[in-house]
Enzyme design. Sequence first.
Site, PDB file in Angstrom:
ATOM      1  N   THR A  34       0.829  -1.200   0.000  1.00 33.92           N
ATOM      2  CA  THR A  34       0.000   0.000   0.000  1.00 33.92           C
ATOM      3  C   THR A  34       0.867   1.255   0.000  1.00 33.92           C
ATOM      4  OG1 THR A  34      -1.748  -1.172   1.162  1.00 33.92           O
ATOM      5  CG2 THR A  34      -1.835   1.222   1.205  1.00 33.92           C
ATOM      6  N   LYS A  35       1.937   1.272   0.820  1.00 38.19           N
ATOM      7  CA  LYS A  35       2.824   2.435   0.862  1.00 38.19           C
ATOM      8  C   LYS A  35       3.477   2.677  -0.490  1.00 38.19           C
ATOM      9  CE  LYS A  35       5.388   3.542   4.275  1.00 38.19           C
ATOM     10  NZ  LYS A  35       6.402   3.591   5.338  1.00 38.19           N
ATOM     11  N   SER A  36       3.975   1.627  -1.116  1.00 38.50           N
ATOM     12  CA  SER A  36       4.625   1.787  -2.421  1.00 38.50           C
ATOM     13  C   SER A  36       3.633   2.275  -3.468  1.00 38.50           C
ATOM     14  CB  SER A  36       5.258   0.468  -2.869  1.00 38.50           C
ATOM     15  OG  SER A  36       6.348   0.154  -2.044  1.00 38.50           O
TER      16      SER A  36
END
Length: 109
Positions: free
Chosen positions: A10-12
Amino acid sequence: MPEFFGLAITKSSTWYLVQTLVATPLFASKGYRFYYVDERTPEGKGMQFISGRGHAQLFSQLAEQDMQGEPLATFVRGQGYVRFEGSERAVLPIGILEERVDLAYGAEV
């Protein structure tokens, strides 16, 4: 599947969206600055127990800068911004979990 594995994806993905859709010359020309902050261990690994104080210190440093700094702002608590190999773009983790994440770092804080 470990909980943080899904968060890493999700962060990437979020960083990719910020890079391509929001951090555009139009917004930059209006004085907006964009940072995607990621706390790491001194070895550059991801971590589970992040530091609120470390994040606040880095955000303060970024806000006091006159110009846009590195958009993907990786840092180590107590050291501030640290450039790690691959920090110029979002990279999904490849390899075994223990090579990418230190599950114990920061737990004693």
